[in-house]
Design a protein around this motif. Structure first.
Motif, PDB file in Angstrom:
ATOM      1  N   PRO A 124       5.268  -1.847   1.499  1.00 57.32           N
ATOM      2  CA  PRO A 124       5.705  -1.649   0.110  1.00 57.32           C
ATOM      3  C   PRO A 124       6.806  -0.602   0.022  1.00 57.32           C
ATOM      4  N   GLN A 125       7.714  -0.815  -0.921  1.00 54.62           N
ATOM      5  CA  GLN A 125       8.822   0.121  -1.087  1.00 54.62           C
ATOM      6  C   GLN A 125       8.320   1.410  -1.738  1.00 54.62           C
ATOM      7  N   GLU A 126       8.698   2.522  -1.181  1.00 57.42           N
ATOM      8  CA  GLU A 126       8.252   3.815  -1.698  1.00 57.42           C
ATOM      9  C   GLU A 126       8.813   4.079  -3.088  1.00 57.42           C
ATOM     10  N   THR A 127      10.050   3.684  -3.290  1.00 57.09           N
ATOM     11  CA  THR A 127      10.655   3.917  -4.617  1.00 57.09           C
ATOM     12  C   THR A 127       9.928   3.139  -5.701  1.00 57.09           C
ATOM     13  N   VAL A 128       9.514   1.926  -5.338  1.00 57.53           N
ATOM     14  CA  VAL A 128       8.776   1.117  -6.324  1.00 57.53           C
ATOM     15  C   VAL A 128       7.408   1.729  -6.587  1.00 57.53           C
ATOM     16  N   LEU A 129       6.749   2.223  -5.527  1.00 59.09           N
ATOM     17  CA  LEU A 129       5.453   2.876  -5.722  1.00 59.09           C
ATOM     18  C   LEU A 129       5.579   4.111  -6.587  1.00 59.09           C
ATOM     19  N   GLN A 130       6.660   4.873  -6.377  1.00 55.23           N
ATOM     20  CA  GLN A 130       6.861   6.068  -7.203  1.00 55.23           C
ATOM     21  C   GLN A 130       7.093   5.695  -8.660  1.00 55.23           C
TER      22      GLN A 130
ATOM     23  N   GLU B 284      -2.269   2.057 -12.273  1.00 58.93           N
ATOM     24  CA  GLU B 284      -2.770   2.375 -10.937  1.00 58.93           C
ATOM     25  C   GLU B 284      -3.304   1.106 -10.251  1.00 58.93           C
ATOM     26  N   GLU B 285      -3.978   0.272 -11.010  1.00 58.55           N
ATOM     27  CA  GLU B 285      -4.478  -0.989 -10.455  1.00 58.55           C
ATOM     28  C   GLU B 285      -3.330  -1.899 -10.053  1.00 58.55           C
ATOM     29  N   PHE B 286      -2.287  -1.941 -10.904  1.00 57.60           N
ATOM     30  CA  PHE B 286      -1.105  -2.733 -10.579  1.00 57.60           C
ATOM     31  C   PHE B 286      -0.453  -2.230  -9.285  1.00 57.60           C
ATOM     32  N   ARG B 287      -0.422  -0.891  -9.148  1.00 59.56           N
ATOM     33  CA  ARG B 287       0.177  -0.285  -7.943  1.00 59.56           C
ATOM     34  C   ARG B 287      -0.617  -0.673  -6.694  1.00 59.56           C
ATOM     35  N   HIS B 288      -1.962  -0.601  -6.768  1.00 59.20           N
ATOM     36  CA  HIS B 288      -2.796  -0.974  -5.626  1.00 59.20           C
ATOM     37  C   HIS B 288      -2.652  -2.457  -5.296  1.00 59.20           C
ATOM     38  N   SER B 289      -2.573  -3.280  -6.317  1.00 59.01           N
ATOM     39  CA  SER B 289      -2.409  -4.716  -6.082  1.00 59.01           C
ATOM     40  C   SER B 289      -1.076  -5.003  -5.406  1.00 59.01           C
TER      41      SER B 289
ATOM     42  N   ARG C 206      -1.367  -4.045  -1.786  1.00 60.34           N
ATOM     43  CA  ARG C 206      -2.202  -4.992  -1.049  1.00 60.34           C
ATOM     44  C   ARG C 206      -1.450  -6.277  -0.753  1.00 60.34           C
ATOM     45  N   LEU C 207      -0.718  -6.790  -1.734  1.00 60.02           N
ATOM     46  CA  LEU C 207       0.020  -8.031  -1.520  1.00 60.02           C
ATOM     47  C   LEU C 207       1.138  -7.863  -0.503  1.00 60.02           C
ATOM     48  N   CYS C 208       1.791  -6.695  -0.551  1.00 62.27           N
ATOM     49  CA  CYS C 208       2.849  -6.449   0.435  1.00 62.27           C
ATOM     50  C   CYS C 208       2.260  -6.415   1.851  1.00 62.27           C
ATOM     51  N   LYS C 209       1.119  -5.761   2.021  1.00 61.91           N
ATOM     52  CA  LYS C 209       0.505  -5.672   3.342  1.00 61.91           C
ATOM     53  C   LYS C 209      -0.011  -7.034   3.808  1.00 61.91           C
ATOM     54  N   GLU C 210      -0.513  -7.852   2.862  1.00 60.08           N
ATOM     55  CA  GLU C 210      -0.975  -9.186   3.245  1.00 60.08           C
ATOM     56  C   GLU C 210       0.167 -10.069   3.720  1.00 60.08           C
TER      57      GLU C 210
END
Length: 663
Positions: free
Chosen positions: A19-25, A2-7, A10-14
């Motif tokens: 962020p890609q939805e498929t990668v988040l899933q 979960e921490e990796f997902r949030h990071s 955050r990096l994508c938004k910076e």
């Protein structure tokens, strides 16, 4: 995760990307320690964010990026992030169409990363770019962490195979290499075969589907079998080395324990010697006090002798006075008789009257004279007896004075000898203890050097085992011979040490027995002197009763010293018995090690025989498989020719072919 997902978000938004939805899933339900993004089309921004995260991520050990359609830039960003990672062990980049830039990035990854052990690069095109693939191979040559590499379907030509062969000659960690379904050919196969004798770690090399002749495949298989046997032998040698190191460590611990026990015994002996020296010093002080008392007694006897001489002189003077009185009495008696005779003659008349009186006076005078004579006789007898006693006393006094002087001199000499002997014993014990400590330290250093030399010899034998399988058996036999020789040397050394220790203990026992004999002789001498002193004290009477009690106390102390000596001798015997039991235990342990070595040698021989039989059966199976493969190839060639003929016949007989000239 979960921490990796949030990071990642955050990096994508910076970076200004979504962020890609498929990668988040995919990141939402992944297990801990494993990141699987297979079949996900990753954009450049995603690759940049993942590369930044992988630089600092310390939990991921597996990274699966197969069939992600990575671009050159995305692959480079990901691999740059992995260069600083120290925990990823497994990396899968299958089916990403990596080309020149990807190969160079992989080369940089292999040069900088020291944690990746398995790398899958199946279905890429790195072999088509010869310069980039050569860079990848040079990085592979200097990598010391990679164990498994999959390069299937990478369009590797014979030049790429030659670069791989050069890398394999310098690589010392790769164990499995899969090169199936490339275009290596005859030249590449020969280059790989020529490099295998210099590579000792690779034990699995797959070359199917590369148009490599069968003899080269068989040579590769033989080299792989050779390396597998070498690896198994190396692991067995490592296990043996580990067992031997444990045994050596155990022996060192036992030696250190024995050394500590010996130091404790030496310390106890030193304390015992210090206590005995103090006791001997106390005893010397007591003997000095007794000697001083004897000197005072001798002085008192001399004073008494002087008093007796003075009394004797007085008695002689009295005897002379009595003699003079007796002489005067006799003269008076004679004069009185004469006067009485004269008076008797002159005074006859008065005789009758005075007769009774005179008779009474005469009888009284006679009685007095008799008494005086008796007294004179008694005084003469007394004077004679006193003179005899005085003569005997003088003679005895001279004898006792001479004996006491000689005994005092002997006692002083004996005390000096005792002091020198105790000092010499203390110095000898100190030297012996120093020699024993130095000998034990030398033995420990020699054993450590011997163990280091043995480890170096084992390392040399391991390196020689890696040279060739035919030399492994001879090296194993030579190593076993060396081990037996070392064991024999160790036995001889242990025996020599035991003999030296027994000789040392016998010498110590002899010294203690000599000291005990000297102490017994000293005790006998002291007892004789005490008996003589007691006799003299009995003659002297009640005046020397204190000296007798003192001598009895000295006898008690001497008996206590004898008991202490006996206890010390028994303790030394017990220590000797304990040393003998410890040596018996060491002998049993050496025998157990010999039996274990024999069992290991037998097991190794049986394993070699089993391995040879397995190799023979595998060669027979390989020959049957090759025959079957040749037969299948012939059948496939026949089928292909039949199919080609049928297709040609179909094409030639089709109506399209007949209509094509009209068009």
């Amino acid at each position: 995760m979960e921490e990796f997902r949030h990071s990642y978000s955050r990096l994508c938004k910076e970076s200004g990307a979504e962020p890609q939805e498929t990668v988040l899933q995919q990141l939402q339900g992944l297990p801990r320690g494993r990141l699987d993004l297979a079949t996900q089309s990753l954009t450049v921004d995603t690759c940049r964010a993942l590369g930044e995260l992988l630089q600092k991520e310390a939990l991921l050990t597996e990274l699966i990026l197969s069939d992600c359609m990575l671009s050159e830039e995305g692959a480079t960003l990901l691999l740059q992030g992995l260069c600083a990672n120290t925990v990823v062990r497994f990396l899968d980049l299958k089916g990403n169409n990596l080309r020149a830039a990807g190969a160079e990035a992989l080369g940089k990854l292999l040069r900088q990363n020291k944690s990746i052990q398995s790398l899958t690069l199946e279905w890429n095109n790195m072999g088509a770019w010869e310069d980039a693939f050569a860079t990848f191979c040079r990085a592979l040559a200097g990598n010391g962490a990679l164990r498994q590499l999959d390069l299937r379907n990478n369009q590797i030509s014979h030049k790429g195979a030659e670069e791989l062969a050069l890398a394999l000659t310098r690589n010392a960690s790769l164990q499995q290499l899969d090169l199936r379904w490339n275009d290596i050919g005859l030249l590449g196969g020969r280059a790989l075969v020529n490099c295998l004798p210099r590579n000792k770690t690779l034990w699995r090399l797959e070359l199917a589907g590369n148009n490599v002749p069968g003899d080269i495949l068989r040579a590769v298989e033989q080299a792989m079998d050779h390396n597998r046997d070498r690896q198994t032998t190396f692991r067995e040698n490592q296990a043996r080395t580990h067992v031997l190191s444990k045994e050596v460590q155990h022996l060192q611990e036992e030696k250190s324990k024995q050394f500590l026990d010996l130091m404790e015994t030496i310390e106890k002996q030193r304390k015992e010697m210090a206590r005995s020296s103090r006791a001997s010093a106390i005893r010397v002080g007591q003997l000095q006090e007794a000697l001083n008392e004897r000197h005072s007694i001798i002085n008192a006897l001399k004073a008494k002798l002087q008093m007796a001489e003075a009394a004797l002189a007085l008695s002689e003077q009295k005897a002379q006075g009595l003699g003079e009185l007796l002489a005067t009495a006799e003269q008076e008696q004679r004069s009185l008789a004469q006067r009485q005779a004269k008076e008797h003659r002159l005074e006859q008349q008065e005789a009758a009257e005075r007769e009774s009186k005179l008779l009474r006076d005469l009888s009284a005078a006679n009685e007095k004279t008799l008494l005086l004579r008796n007294q004179v006789d008694e005084l003469e007898r007394k004077v004679g007896s006193q003179q005899e006693q005085l003569f005997l006393a003088r003679q005895e006094l001279t004898n006792t004075a001479a004996e006491l002087k000689t005994r005092a001199i002997q006692a002083e000499e004996h005390l000096e000898l005792e002091k020198k002997r105790s000092r010499q014993n203390l110095e000898d014990l100190e030297r012996l203890r120093a020699k024993e400590v130095e000998h034990l330290t030398r033995r420990l250093e020699e054993s450590e050097r011997a163990m280091q030399e043995r480890v170096q010899r084992l390392e040399a034998s391991r390196l020689s085992l890696e040279e060739e399988l035919s030399r492994v058996k001879a090296a194993a036999l030579s190593e076993r011979g060396q081990a037996e020789e070392e064991l024999i040397k160790a036995k001889n050394q242990v025996r020599l040490e035991e003999q030296q220790r027994l000789a040392h203990l016998e010498e110590k026992l002899r010294l203690l027995a000599q000291a005990r004999d000297e102490a017994q002789s000293a005790c006998l001498q002291q007892r004789q002197t005490v008996a003589e002193a007691q006799a003299q004290a009995g003659q002297l009477g009640l005046q020397v009763e204190g000296l007798r009690r003192r001598l009895q106390e000295l006898q008690q102390e001497l008996s206590n010293k004898d008991q202490e000596k006996v206890a010390e001798v028994t303790r030394v015997r017990v220590e000797l018995q304990a040393e003998l039991t410890a040596q018996e235990a060491l002998r049993e342990k050496v025998a157990a090690l010999e039996r274990q070595l024999k069992v290991i040698a037998g097991d190794h021989r049986e394993a070699l025989l089993d391995r040879e039989s397995e190799n023979a059966s595998l060669r027979e199976k390989l020959r049957l498989k090759e025959a079957e493969i040749a037969r299948i190839r012939e059948e496939e060639a026949q089928r292909a020719s039949f199919l080609q003929n049928a297709v040609l016949a179909y094409v030639q007989g089709s109506p399209l072919r007949a209509m094509s000239p009209q068009k």
